[in-house]
Design a protein around this motif. Structure first.
Motif, PDB file in Angstrom:
ATOM      1  N   ARG A 217      -6.957  45.961  40.259  1.00  0.00           N
ATOM      2  CA  ARG A 217      -7.125  44.996  38.919  1.00  0.00           C
ATOM      3  C   ARG A 217      -6.331  43.809  39.008  1.00  0.00           C
ATOM      4  O   ARG A 217      -6.905  42.679  38.526  1.00  0.00           O
ATOM      5  CB  ARG A 217      -6.675  46.129  37.934  1.00  0.00           C
ATOM      6  CG  ARG A 217      -7.523  47.238  37.740  1.00  0.00           C
ATOM      7  CD  ARG A 217      -7.058  47.914  36.295  1.00  0.00           C
ATOM      8  NE  ARG A 217      -5.753  48.393  36.081  1.00  0.00           N
ATOM      9  CZ  ARG A 217      -5.335  49.452  36.344  1.00  0.00           C
ATOM     10  NH1 ARG A 217      -6.090  50.442  36.827  1.00  0.00           N
ATOM     11  NH2 ARG A 217      -4.000  49.853  36.348  1.00  0.00           N
ATOM     12  N   LEU A 218      -5.249  43.734  39.330  1.00  0.00           N
ATOM     13  CA  LEU A 218      -4.458  42.434  39.299  1.00  0.00           C
ATOM     14  C   LEU A 218      -5.203  41.412  40.143  1.00  0.00           C
ATOM     15  O   LEU A 218      -5.355  40.241  39.657  1.00  0.00           O
ATOM     16  CB  LEU A 218      -3.054  42.691  39.910  1.00  0.00           C
ATOM     17  CG  LEU A 218      -2.052  41.525  39.582  1.00  0.00           C
ATOM     18  CD1 LEU A 218      -2.036  41.125  38.396  1.00  0.00           C
ATOM     19  CD2 LEU A 218      -0.867  41.802  40.495  1.00  0.00           C
ATOM     20  N   ARG A 219      -5.605  41.731  41.391  1.00  0.00           N
ATOM     21  CA  ARG A 219      -6.234  41.078  42.266  1.00  0.00           C
ATOM     22  C   ARG A 219      -7.593  40.368  41.585  1.00  0.00           C
ATOM     23  O   ARG A 219      -7.987  39.025  41.804  1.00  0.00           O
ATOM     24  CB  ARG A 219      -6.658  41.994  43.580  1.00  0.00           C
ATOM     25  CG  ARG A 219      -6.850  40.948  44.686  1.00  0.00           C
ATOM     26  CD  ARG A 219      -7.003  41.999  45.874  1.00  0.00           C
ATOM     27  NE  ARG A 219      -7.278  41.408  47.116  1.00  0.00           N
ATOM     28  CZ  ARG A 219      -7.420  42.009  48.187  1.00  0.00           C
ATOM     29  NH1 ARG A 219      -7.843  43.321  48.335  1.00  0.00           N
ATOM     30  NH2 ARG A 219      -7.698  41.519  49.435  1.00  0.00           N
ATOM     31  N   ASP A 221      -8.271  39.922  38.374  1.00  0.00           N
ATOM     32  CA  ASP A 221      -7.797  39.134  37.347  1.00  0.00           C
ATOM     33  C   ASP A 221      -7.608  37.931  37.812  1.00  0.00           C
ATOM     34  O   ASP A 221      -7.811  36.849  37.279  1.00  0.00           O
ATOM     35  CB  ASP A 221      -6.698  39.900  36.522  1.00  0.00           C
ATOM     36  CG  ASP A 221      -7.108  41.035  35.586  1.00  0.00           C
ATOM     37  OD1 ASP A 221      -8.352  41.326  35.639  1.00  0.00           O
ATOM     38  OD2 ASP A 221      -6.159  41.675  35.034  1.00  0.00           O
TER      39      ASP A 221
END
Ligand SMILES: C[S@@+](CC[C@H](N)C(=O)[O-])C[C@H]1O[C@@H](n2cnc3c(N)ncnc32)[C@H](O)[C@@H]1O
Length: 268
Positions: A217-219, A221
């Motif tokens: 998810r961080l990637r 975002d």
């Protein structure tokens, strides 16, 4: 320095920061897997591993050479039980943590076991998940030099036919080498693989259910918020992230390739 060494130092640091004890070995689960596969359960199982190890130390042992002493967590707990110890380990990072923990009175040597050279002798050599780092013949020859009475090994061996990785020998090769060198006899040799395996259930779960999805998810975002910088980061870290995001199945692969044993040798 190899990546495996850095990874080990980092895991030990986490065990110190998260659980307070700093054990750098797997967990021991005699009652089977935990109801909730959490880091907290793993910390308790690492303590259970230590308790099992300490309960195996024979009567009459007073001095111990802790080979591959990690952050000094085993040494600290054994010292509290009345044993006198010296520690050795090639990692300066881990040794700095061990010295901070142990203070005066328990020497910590920056050296591999193979290169350790001292006039001192000990009642027992202890290998808590450190035996597999050392080739069989020199490990046993050095143990014969330093252990006047016993050797305690709580560690894993490669299974016969298992594909090669970092572990140095099979259990069969170990038994043969003990017989070949003729210094020790095996007085206890228990296969505890089943009781170690939930360690991987927990680690697989933490990675596959929590850290992996979080990173994915961080990637995504970052790609949206900072397209240029994230493209640059992908050049350097993309492959490592892809590798990390692959689901791990160590619970299956570990048992197929390794057996985890608690072994006590006595000078014959
Ligand atoms: C998995 S950790 C276990 C640490 C500790 N015994 C414990 O139970 O928490 C393995 C340890 O073996 C050490 N080690 C690696 N190669 C070694 C060698 N050739 N001689 C002695 N220790 C070694 C590592 O630096 C580390 O301290």
């Amino acid at each position: 320095m190899k990546f495996k060494d850095t990874q080990l130092d980092f895991e030990a640091l986490l065990a110190e920061a998260v659980f307070g004890h700093g054990f750098a070995h797997y967990g021991y689960w005699p009652e089977g897997p935990p109801e909730t596969p959490s880091a907290e359960a793993l910390g308790r199982a690492q303590q259970a591993y230590f308790d099992k190890l300490a309960a195996t130390i024979p009567e009459g042992i007073e001095t111990i050479l802790d080979v591959g002493s990690g952050t000094g967590a085993n040494a600290r707990a054994l010292r509290a039980m009345g044993y006198r110890l010296e520690c050795l380990c090639p990692s300066e990072q881990l040794n700095a943590m061990a010295r901070a923990k142990l203070g005066e009175g328990t020497p910590v040597h920056d050296v591999t076991f193979e290169a350790f050279d001292s006039p001192k002798r000990f009642d027992m050599c202890l290998f808590a998940e450190s035996f597999h780092y050392i080739a069989l013949a020199p490990a046993l020859a050095q143990a014969a030099r330093y252990a006047q009475s016993h050797v305690l090994i709580f560690d894993y061996f490669r299974r016969d036919g298992g594909s090669g990785d970092e572990t140095r020998g099979t259990h069969r090769a170990f038994v043969d080498e003990v017989a070949h060198q003729g210094v020790f006899e095996i007085v206890q040799d228990d296969d505890l693989t089943e009781a170690i395996l939930p360690t991987f259930l927990v680690l697989d779960h933490l990675k596959n259910a929590h850290f992996g999805p979080f990173l994915a998810r961080l990637r995504a975002d970052l790609r949206t918020a900072y397209p240029l910088r994230s493209r640059l980061a992908e050049v350097f870290l993309g492959r490592a992230m892809d590798r990390f995001l692959r689901p791990s199945r160590r619970e299956q692969t570990f048992a197929a390739r390794h057996e985890y044993r608690l072994i006590l040798l006595r000078r014959s």
